[in-house]
Design a protein around this motif. Structure first.
Motif, PDB file in Angstrom:
ATOM      1  N   MET A 399       0.746  -1.312  -0.005  1.00  0.00           N
ATOM      2  CA  MET A 399       0.012  -0.056   0.030  1.00  0.00           C
ATOM      3  C   MET A 399       1.008   0.989  -0.146  1.00  0.00           C
ATOM      4  SD  MET A 399      -2.959  -0.885   2.571  1.00  0.00           S
ATOM      5  CE  MET A 399      -4.037  -2.460   2.396  1.00  0.00           C
ATOM      6  N   TYR A 400       2.017   1.154   0.930  1.00  0.00           N
ATOM      7  CA  TYR A 400       2.791   2.050   0.666  1.00  0.00           C
ATOM      8  C   TYR A 400       3.258   2.607  -0.559  1.00  0.00           C
ATOM      9  CZ  TYR A 400       6.905   5.189   1.972  1.00  0.00           C
ATOM     10  OH  TYR A 400       8.125   6.017   1.855  1.00  0.00           O
ATOM     11  N   LEU A 401       3.942   1.513  -1.132  1.00  0.00           N
ATOM     12  CA  LEU A 401       4.510   1.766  -2.435  1.00  0.00           C
ATOM     13  C   LEU A 401       3.488   2.105  -3.516  1.00  0.00           C
ATOM     14  CD1 LEU A 401       6.570  -1.287  -2.576  1.00  0.00           C
ATOM     15  CD2 LEU A 401       7.534   1.160  -2.479  1.00  0.00           C
ATOM     16  N   SER A 412      -9.053   4.206  -4.500  1.00  0.00           N
ATOM     17  CA  SER A 412      -8.893   3.387  -5.551  1.00  0.00           C
ATOM     18  C   SER A 412      -7.897   2.325  -5.253  1.00  0.00           C
ATOM     19  CB  SER A 412      -8.813   3.884  -6.860  1.00  0.00           C
ATOM     20  OG  SER A 412      -7.499   4.163  -7.178  1.00  0.00           O
ATOM     21  N   ILE A 413      -7.030   2.861  -4.508  1.00  0.00           N
ATOM     22  CA  ILE A 413      -5.622   1.800  -4.014  1.00  0.00           C
ATOM     23  C   ILE A 413      -6.444   0.794  -2.955  1.00  0.00           C
ATOM     24  CG2 ILE A 413      -3.643   1.626  -2.814  1.00  0.00           C
ATOM     25  CD1 ILE A 413      -2.842   4.246  -3.791  1.00  0.00           C
ATOM     26  N   GLY A 414      -6.949   1.648  -2.010  1.00  0.00           N
ATOM     27  CA  GLY A 414      -8.037   0.847  -1.069  1.00  0.00           C
ATOM     28  C   GLY A 414      -8.573  -0.478  -1.578  1.00  0.00           C
ATOM     29  N   ASN A 415      -9.543   0.103  -2.569  1.00  0.00           N
ATOM     30  CA  ASN A 415     -10.439  -0.850  -3.303  1.00  0.00           C
ATOM     31  C   ASN A 415      -9.653  -2.114  -3.850  1.00  0.00           C
ATOM     32  OD1 ASN A 415     -12.776  -1.195  -4.123  1.00  0.00           O
ATOM     33  ND2 ASN A 415     -12.819   0.009  -5.865  1.00  0.00           N
ATOM     34  N   ALA A 416      -8.341  -1.746  -4.293  1.00  0.00           N
ATOM     35  CA  ALA A 416      -7.656  -2.952  -4.942  1.00  0.00           C
ATOM     36  C   ALA A 416      -7.041  -3.910  -3.935  1.00  0.00           C
ATOM     37  CB  ALA A 416      -6.436  -2.108  -5.941  1.00  0.00           C
ATOM     38  N   VAL A 424      -5.433   2.378   3.843  1.00  0.00           N
ATOM     39  CA  VAL A 424      -4.192   2.927   3.010  1.00  0.00           C
ATOM     40  C   VAL A 424      -3.458   3.993   3.823  1.00  0.00           C
ATOM     41  CG1 VAL A 424      -3.436   3.607   0.704  1.00  0.00           C
ATOM     42  CG2 VAL A 424      -5.564   1.998   1.077  1.00  0.00           C
ATOM     43  N   LEU A 425      -4.166   4.970   4.111  1.00  0.00           N
ATOM     44  CA  LEU A 425      -3.527   5.967   4.922  1.00  0.00           C
ATOM     45  C   LEU A 425      -2.881   5.745   5.956  1.00  0.00           C
ATOM     46  CD1 LEU A 425      -3.516   8.808   4.228  1.00  0.00           C
ATOM     47  CD2 LEU A 425      -5.451   9.423   5.594  1.00  0.00           C
ATOM     48  N   HIS A 428       0.177   3.765   4.960  1.00  0.00           N
ATOM     49  CA  HIS A 428       1.303   4.682   4.177  1.00  0.00           C
ATOM     50  C   HIS A 428       1.928   5.288   5.573  1.00  0.00           C
ATOM     51  CE1 HIS A 428       2.625   8.337   2.445  1.00  0.00           C
ATOM     52  NE2 HIS A 428       3.131   7.400   1.522  1.00  0.00           N
ATOM     53  N   ARG A 429       1.293   5.800   6.588  1.00  0.00           N
ATOM     54  CA  ARG A 429       1.841   6.307   7.880  1.00  0.00           C
ATOM     55  C   ARG A 429       2.947   5.446   8.471  1.00  0.00           C
ATOM     56  NH1 ARG A 429      -3.175   9.770   9.189  1.00  0.00           N
ATOM     57  NH2 ARG A 429      -2.868  11.300   7.809  1.00  0.00           N
ATOM     58  N   SER A 430       2.286   4.521   8.768  1.00  0.00           N
ATOM     59  CA  SER A 430       2.990   3.475   9.499  1.00  0.00           C
ATOM     60  C   SER A 430       4.037   2.991   8.918  1.00  0.00           C
ATOM     61  CB  SER A 430       1.945   2.405   9.803  1.00  0.00           C
ATOM     62  OG  SER A 430       2.532   1.153  10.062  1.00  0.00           O
ATOM     63  N   VAL A 431       4.138   2.731   7.651  1.00  0.00           N
ATOM     64  CA  VAL A 431       5.563   2.267   6.938  1.00  0.00           C
ATOM     65  C   VAL A 431       6.439   3.414   6.932  1.00  0.00           C
ATOM     66  CG1 VAL A 431       6.544   1.305   4.825  1.00  0.00           C
ATOM     67  CG2 VAL A 431       4.477   0.376   5.694  1.00  0.00           C
ATOM     68  N   GLY A 432       5.883   4.628   6.589  1.00  0.00           N
ATOM     69  CA  GLY A 432       6.718   5.880   6.643  1.00  0.00           C
ATOM     70  C   GLY A 432       7.526   5.930   8.046  1.00  0.00           C
ATOM     71  N   SER A 433       6.824   5.983   8.883  1.00  0.00           N
ATOM     72  CA  SER A 433       7.335   6.357  10.039  1.00  0.00           C
ATOM     73  C   SER A 433       8.345   5.083  10.821  1.00  0.00           C
ATOM     74  CB  SER A 433       6.530   6.537  11.248  1.00  0.00           C
ATOM     75  OG  SER A 433       5.900   5.592  11.786  1.00  0.00           O
TER      76      SER A 433
END
Ligand code: ADP
Ligand code: MG
Length: 459
Positions: A399-401, A412-416, A424-425, A428-433
């Motif tokens: 999801m991050y990527l 739409s990412i969430g959907n996939a 997804v959000l 993204h935050r969790s991997v980023g941190s």
């Protein structure tokens, strides 16, 4: 027996032998044998290039050769080995694989250094290796190890995506030490090592296998990630490793992924791989790509203008092997046409490669597929409702990527992924941190981005 008969019988025996042992072993030990005539009826004389072939064959393959003769319908033949003086002289460096036998052979001939492993590509030298920001560290480490094998960094672990120069670099290490006469070098792929081990197990030749791998000064194992999940090979390699390490022999390993990402690798191997120096190779930046193309142009005597090289370097960003392939393609086309290539022509010629370069990064499914493959989970796990950590984390990474590398919206990412935009959000935050504190994860993400072809924007 008379020569023609000997040759004919031996040919039949070889049919059996080639089906009974691996092509590798066959080529190494049986392929070198020539049947010759003599004047002893009922005796088959087999000529070999030198004395340690003879010792080795007598010691290990005589029963099998006998069996092959019986299968060929020849019950009562005695076998004699003869060393062929002419062939012996023709061989400047023994090409047999068994290290201990080779050592004897080498001593006999006063050689200090020989290759106990697979073939080294003569073009894979340090001279031909272009150094740039992406590989400076790995290159420096490789040089340091060659200067001081077994002392500087042991083991040296080099990881990075495919086509980035890992094999080139470790083969360069092997060739340098061979040239300097610094002892026994063994270059092998992890796959070949595994096959050799299995073969040794089956043929009850484990002792010889161990003797070989424990008498090496520089062991280079390519693509060690192949050990993933191979329990008994890991077990064996653990002992090989220890034995070499304790004797201050140098071990160099390459992998297409960081150590922590090799699935099902015993903890004790993980920790050993981390004992020495771990270094990563990344995709070359634009300048280095141009420098590599220039070097190849010179080497291969290709006539192609700088503009064409730049075009290729700008468009082929993910893999040096593809870079080379594109150069060759362009060069052969240019020489056919007999005139300089325009950018339009290049674009047309390299359209498949260029499309691949651009495409993978852009689809969510491409990312899911790549991440699933990388973590060794199923593509279906990306969208499944299950949440065990070994699946949940790769899913977050994917999801991050997707968020970083595609233009797709959060929903739409969430959907996939069968999730909503908030998930997804959060991912993204969790991997980023986590990446801020976890160097390993940062490397993983970088290497995934590189594989996806988007880690290195042009320019
Ligand atoms: P890997 O083992 O990482 O998959 P290879 O070592 O097989 O990659 O490299 C792929 C090709 O690119 C080889 O032909 C190699 O010679 C070439 N290559 C890679 N890196 C360099 C470099 N820095 N300079 C020159 N050629 C390189
Ligand atoms: Mg390789």
């Amino acid at each position: 027996m008379e020569a023609n008969k000997a040759i004919e019988i031996w040919k039949k025996a070889c049919e059996f032998l080639s089906s009974a042992i691996s092509p590798d072993i066959y080529g190494r030990w049986i392929g070198v044998i020539e049947a010759v005539g003599d004047d002893m009826p009922g005796q088959l004389t087999l000529s070999v290039p030198n004395g340690f072939y003879q010792d080795w064959l007598e010691e290990h393959y005589l029963p099998l050769i006998h069996k092959a003769l019986v299968v060929a319908g020849e019950q009562n033949i005695t076998i004699t080995f003869a060393v062929d003086g002419a062939r012996q002289a023709a061989e400047d460096v023994p090409s047999v694989s068994n290290a201990s036998k080779k050592e004897e052979g080498a001593k006999r001939k006063g050689l200090k250094s020989y290759n106990a492993g697979g073939v080294l590509n003569p073009r894979h030298t340090f001279d031909n290796f272009v150094v740039g920001a992406s590989n400076t560290f790995a290159h420096a480490a490789a040089l340091a190890v060659v200067e001081n094998p077994g002392r500087a960094y042991n083991p040296l672990f080099i990881h990075g995506g495919t086509g980035l120069g890992k094999t080139h670099l470790i083969q360069a290490m092997g060739q340098t030490l061979l040239k300097r006469g610094k002892g026994t070098v063994c270059y092998t792929s992890c796959e070949a090592f595994t096959n050799e081990f299995i073969q040794a197990l089956q043929q009850h030749e484990l002792a010889a296998f161990r003797k070989k791998y424990r008498h090496i000064d520089l062991l280079l194992i390519d693509d060690i990630h192949f050990l993933a999940g191979k329990e008994s090979t890991q077990e064996e390699f653990f002992h090989t490793f220890n034995s070499l390490y304790e004797n201050q022999k140098q071990i160099v390993l390459t992998s297409d992924r960081p150590i922590s990402e090799i699935s099902n690798l015993q903890k004790r191997l993980v920790s050993r791989f981390e004992w020495g120096l771990v270094t990563e190779m990344e995709m070359a930046d634009l300048e280095t790509r141009v420098a590599i193309l220039r070097r190849k142009r010179e080497q291969l005597n290709i006539r192609l203008a700088d503009e064409a090289l730049f075009f290729i370097a700008e468009h082929v960003r993910s893999n040096i092997r593809k870079l080379e392939g594109s150069l060759l393609r362009a060069a052969s086309y240019a020489s056919l046409m007999g005139k300089p290539l325009t950018n339009e022509m290049l674009e047309y010629l390299l359209r498949d490669t260029i499309e691949q370069e651009n495409q993978t990064a852009l689809t969510v499914e491409g990312i899911q597929r790549m991440v699933a493959e990388y973590y060794d989970i199923r593509l279906g796990d990306m969208t499944s409702k299950q949440r065990p950590q070994n699946i949940a984390f790769p899913r977050q990474v994917a999801m991050y990527l997707c968020r970083e590398m595609t233009e797709q919206s959060l929903p739409s990412i969430g959907n996939a992924f069968g999730r909503n935009h908030a998930t997804v959000l959060h991912a993204h935050r969790s991997v980023g941190s986590k990446m801020k504190t976890d160097v390993g994860l940062r490397q993983t993400i970088l290497s995934l981005q590189q594989r996806l072809g988007g880690g290195n924007a042009p320019g």
